[in-house]
Design a protein around this motif. Sequence first.
Motif, PDB file in Angstrom:
ATOM      1  N   ALA A 253      -2.309  -3.831  19.712  1.00  0.00           N
ATOM      2  CA  ALA A 253      -2.315  -2.850  18.635  1.00  0.00           C
ATOM      3  C   ALA A 253      -1.797  -3.654  17.729  1.00  0.00           C
ATOM      4  N   LEU A 254      -2.203  -4.104  16.402  1.00  0.00           N
ATOM      5  CA  LEU A 254      -1.635  -4.766  15.009  1.00  0.00           C
ATOM      6  C   LEU A 254      -1.235  -3.649  14.488  1.00  0.00           C
ATOM      7  N   VAL A 255       0.076  -3.178  14.428  1.00  0.00           N
ATOM      8  CA  VAL A 255       0.790  -2.264  13.603  1.00  0.00           C
ATOM      9  C   VAL A 255       1.232  -2.951  12.073  1.00  0.00           C
ATOM     10  N   PHE A 256       0.591  -2.384  11.292  1.00  0.00           N
ATOM     11  CA  PHE A 256       0.829  -2.716   9.829  1.00  0.00           C
ATOM     12  C   PHE A 256       2.210  -2.145   9.015  1.00  0.00           C
ATOM     13  N   LYS A 257       2.617  -2.861   8.317  1.00  0.00           N
ATOM     14  CA  LYS A 257       3.501  -2.455   7.225  1.00  0.00           C
ATOM     15  C   LYS A 257       3.275  -1.326   6.249  1.00  0.00           C
ATOM     16  N   ARG A 258       4.423  -0.458   5.769  1.00  0.00           N
ATOM     17  CA  ARG A 258       3.948   0.689   5.087  1.00  0.00           C
ATOM     18  C   ARG A 258       3.725   0.036   3.765  1.00  0.00           C
ATOM     19  N   ALA A 259       2.818   0.894   3.168  1.00  0.00           N
ATOM     20  CA  ALA A 259       2.590   0.659   1.721  1.00  0.00           C
ATOM     21  C   ALA A 259       4.081   0.427   0.904  1.00  0.00           C
ATOM     22  N   PRO A 260       4.029  -0.709   0.037  1.00  0.00           N
ATOM     23  CA  PRO A 260       5.415  -0.683  -0.745  1.00  0.00           C
ATOM     24  C   PRO A 260       5.677   0.446  -1.572  1.00  0.00           C
ATOM     25  N   HIS A 261       4.643   1.179  -2.254  1.00  0.00           N
ATOM     26  CA  HIS A 261       4.911   2.257  -3.075  1.00  0.00           C
ATOM     27  C   HIS A 261       3.855   3.429  -2.597  1.00  0.00           C
ATOM     28  N   LEU A 262       4.463   4.405  -2.461  1.00  0.00           N
ATOM     29  CA  LEU A 262       3.608   5.618  -2.235  1.00  0.00           C
ATOM     30  C   LEU A 262       3.821   6.700  -3.099  1.00  0.00           C
ATOM     31  N   PRO A 263       2.831   6.798  -4.172  1.00  0.00           N
ATOM     32  CA  PRO A 263       3.043   8.095  -5.016  1.00  0.00           C
ATOM     33  C   PRO A 263       2.946   9.350  -4.516  1.00  0.00           C
ATOM     34  N   PHE A 264       3.964   9.521  -3.618  1.00  0.00           N
ATOM     35  CA  PHE A 264       3.719  11.011  -2.870  1.00  0.00           C
ATOM     36  C   PHE A 264       5.107  11.394  -2.329  1.00  0.00           C
TER      37      PHE A 264
ATOM     38  N   ARG B 235      11.512   0.759  15.426  1.00  0.00           N
ATOM     39  CA  ARG B 235       9.981   0.557  15.795  1.00  0.00           C
ATOM     40  C   ARG B 235       9.885   1.562  17.026  1.00  0.00           C
ATOM     41  N   GLU B 236       8.950   1.769  17.590  1.00  0.00           N
ATOM     42  CA  GLU B 236       8.500   2.639  18.720  1.00  0.00           C
ATOM     43  C   GLU B 236       7.202   2.338  19.475  1.00  0.00           C
ATOM     44  N   TRP B 237       7.272   2.314  20.737  1.00  0.00           N
ATOM     45  CA  TRP B 237       6.079   1.951  21.382  1.00  0.00           C
ATOM     46  C   TRP B 237       5.044   2.874  21.094  1.00  0.00           C
TER      47      TRP B 237
ATOM     48  N   GLU C 270       4.826  13.483   5.465  1.00  0.00           N
ATOM     49  CA  GLU C 270       5.875  13.374   6.667  1.00  0.00           C
ATOM     50  C   GLU C 270       5.068  13.181   7.873  1.00  0.00           C
ATOM     51  N   GLU C 271       3.667  13.540   7.933  1.00  0.00           N
ATOM     52  CA  GLU C 271       2.850  13.093   9.090  1.00  0.00           C
ATOM     53  C   GLU C 271       2.246  11.999   9.266  1.00  0.00           C
ATOM     54  N   LEU C 272       2.287  11.000   8.098  1.00  0.00           N
ATOM     55  CA  LEU C 272       1.528   9.906   8.251  1.00  0.00           C
ATOM     56  C   LEU C 272       2.484   8.677   8.902  1.00  0.00           C
ATOM     57  N   GLY C 273       1.921   8.109   9.790  1.00  0.00           N
ATOM     58  CA  GLY C 273       2.516   6.725  10.321  1.00  0.00           C
ATOM     59  C   GLY C 273       2.239   5.699   9.875  1.00  0.00           C
ATOM     60  N   LYS C 274       2.334   4.486  10.649  1.00  0.00           N
ATOM     61  CA  LYS C 274       1.991   3.166  10.193  1.00  0.00           C
ATOM     62  C   LYS C 274       0.517   3.022  10.647  1.00  0.00           C
ATOM     63  N   ASN C 275      -0.304   2.484   9.639  1.00  0.00           N
ATOM     64  CA  ASN C 275      -1.787   1.915   9.880  1.00  0.00           C
ATOM     65  C   ASN C 275      -1.500   0.913  10.978  1.00  0.00           C
ATOM     66  N   ALA C 276      -2.891   1.269  11.811  1.00  0.00           N
ATOM     67  CA  ALA C 276      -2.636   0.241  13.064  1.00  0.00           C
ATOM     68  C   ALA C 276      -4.303  -0.061  13.141  1.00  0.00           C
ATOM     69  N   LEU C 277      -4.630  -1.044  13.866  1.00  0.00           N
ATOM     70  CA  LEU C 277      -5.754  -1.732  14.335  1.00  0.00           C
ATOM     71  C   LEU C 277      -5.426  -1.892  15.941  1.00  0.00           C
ATOM     72  N   VAL C 278      -6.551  -1.353  16.705  1.00  0.00           N
ATOM     73  CA  VAL C 278      -6.166  -1.162  18.027  1.00  0.00           C
ATOM     74  C   VAL C 278      -7.362  -1.651  18.798  1.00  0.00           C
ATOM     75  N   ILE C 279      -7.372  -2.735  19.647  1.00  0.00           N
ATOM     76  CA  ILE C 279      -8.624  -3.334  20.648  1.00  0.00           C
ATOM     77  C   ILE C 279      -8.281  -2.839  21.832  1.00  0.00           C
ATOM     78  N   ARG C 280      -9.294  -1.850  22.363  1.00  0.00           N
ATOM     79  CA  ARG C 280      -9.141  -1.288  23.544  1.00  0.00           C
ATOM     80  C   ARG C 280      -9.776  -2.124  24.401  1.00  0.00           C
TER      81      ARG C 280
ATOM     82  N   HIS D 298       2.140 -11.249   6.132  1.00  0.00           N
ATOM     83  CA  HIS D 298       2.441 -10.401   5.041  1.00  0.00           C
ATOM     84  C   HIS D 298       2.171  -8.914   5.062  1.00  0.00           C
ATOM     85  N   TYR D 299       1.190  -8.457   5.978  1.00  0.00           N
ATOM     86  CA  TYR D 299       0.841  -7.220   6.177  1.00  0.00           C
ATOM     87  C   TYR D 299       0.959  -6.482   7.586  1.00  0.00           C
ATOM     88  N   VAL D 300       1.022  -7.479   8.687  1.00  0.00           N
ATOM     89  CA  VAL D 300       1.398  -6.867   9.931  1.00  0.00           C
ATOM     90  C   VAL D 300       2.802  -6.717  10.275  1.00  0.00           C
ATOM     91  N   ASP D 301       3.457  -5.636  10.627  1.00  0.00           N
ATOM     92  CA  ASP D 301       4.604  -5.542  10.840  1.00  0.00           C
ATOM     93  C   ASP D 301       5.067  -5.982  12.428  1.00  0.00           C
TER      94      ASP D 301
END
Length: 513
Positions: free
Chosen positions: A375-386, A508-510, A392-402, A232-235
């Motif tokens: 890296a868990l890369v999350f989906k974009r928010a369904p609605h952005l009031p911007f 997508r991209e690496w 333009e400099e905002l990517g996808k949210n990500a949780l990265v375990i190093r 539902h949330y992870v792309d």
Amino acid sequence: MSTTEAAAWRNPLRDKRDKRMARIPGPCAVVIFGVTGDLARKKLMPAIYDLANRGLLPPSFALVGFARRDWADEDFSQVVYDAVKQHARTPFRQEVWDRLAEGFRFVQGAFDDDEAFSRLAATLHTLDAERGTSGNHAFYLSIPPKAFPQVLQQLSRTGLAARTDGSWSRVVIEKPFGHDLASAEELNALVNSVFPESSVFRIDHYLGKETVQNILALRFANEMFEPIWNAHYVDHVQITMAEDIGLGGRGGYYDGVGAARDVIQNHLIQLLALTAMEEPVSFSPAELQAEKIKVLAASRLAEPLDETTSRGQYAAGWQGGEKVVGLLDEEGFSQTSLTETFAAITVDVDTRRWAGVPFYLRTGKRLGRRVTEIALVFKRAPHLPFDATMTEELGKNALVIRVQPDEGITLRFGSKVPGNAMEVRDVSMDFSYGSAFAEESPEAYERLILDVLLGEPSLFPVNDEVELSWKILDPALQYWAKNGKPDTYESGTWGPESAFEMLHRTGREWRRP
């Protein structure tokens, strides 16, 4: 101390339940086959000393080396001493060394030498009597897989594989666990004909790393992550193990093995299983293994393979300010070899939690830098009031375990840039093991060797995990074998163009760690 506290302290049941208490194995001996190799010198011997230095080995402990060299016990002791002085993680303490070295023994012989294995059996029986090792023996096969049949047959012939009078006998096997599914099944059958599965410990040193084990704590001890750890949330999920080195004189070993067999089949697919598994009923070995097996059984390569996989060989280039040669110019490597030094695959996990979420696994040598991460890369928010200029400099949210080298966790999210305008860009919140904890993480082999001696199999893949991993990877290996030469990529870059196209096809991209 109160009366209640004193009673609790004296209660042995309390001590057994308290997981913070260090567990020390009972009397035992470790036999290392392949004791003259790099693994024994750089990892195994230093890890055994470090365990002793931390007070985690029993007083009745012995270490036996087996090799062709014409060494006396004192020569072997000097070899261990040199390895410890050069590679041990903890400071050298003479009193610890003296106590440990009392239990060193060496047996000269070849794997087909019946008399040598009879001497080994006699040496262990003498240690049982003189050092009190109680018939508990761990046999570490730090040797090529082709030598396994001879050594296993000798351990069976001499009765060393048998358990008697409450003692235990265990075998430790280094990867690779086979060359494909058929050879893995054959190897498992061979090992299990001598040792029961409960006495077989297949070493995957990545599973001994503190950060890998923290995946379980991150997921199941924190309520904030589990609700969003799904389709539902992870792309998509990216699992990367990149090295900045070349073969380094290992051309003879590596040719015919390649990046996929060397890393993806074991390390990366195990990381996938830990990331994608359901919550176990408990952290007992059986429950953990059951959940990993369920995930692996539900995993398969995405198709078509010409679009969802990639492989390559590094060419000459610049690495760390130094000009380096390409793979085919490495010493000991065949000019006509089709062995890959870069491999990437796409795995679909057909479970309710992960349906539709691709898992991208990649590994390679001579890449941009040394790093292992999930890296868990999350989906974009369904609605952005911007409007577009604000984000333009905002990517996808990500949780990265190093996982290495800078062990920790990074959370990437959007934040407003200070100023009058509404502008959002990526920022990172960082957790580092090195700065958060005073305790130094144990080296992976320390943890794994200790678990072998304790008979704790949680961190070791069992038959089903090994065979299911090959079932996932085999179609890619077979496809590559039929489809010509690997692509090339310049040393110091992040792989061949086909790897980038793999993700670009789906928008997508690496990540570039």
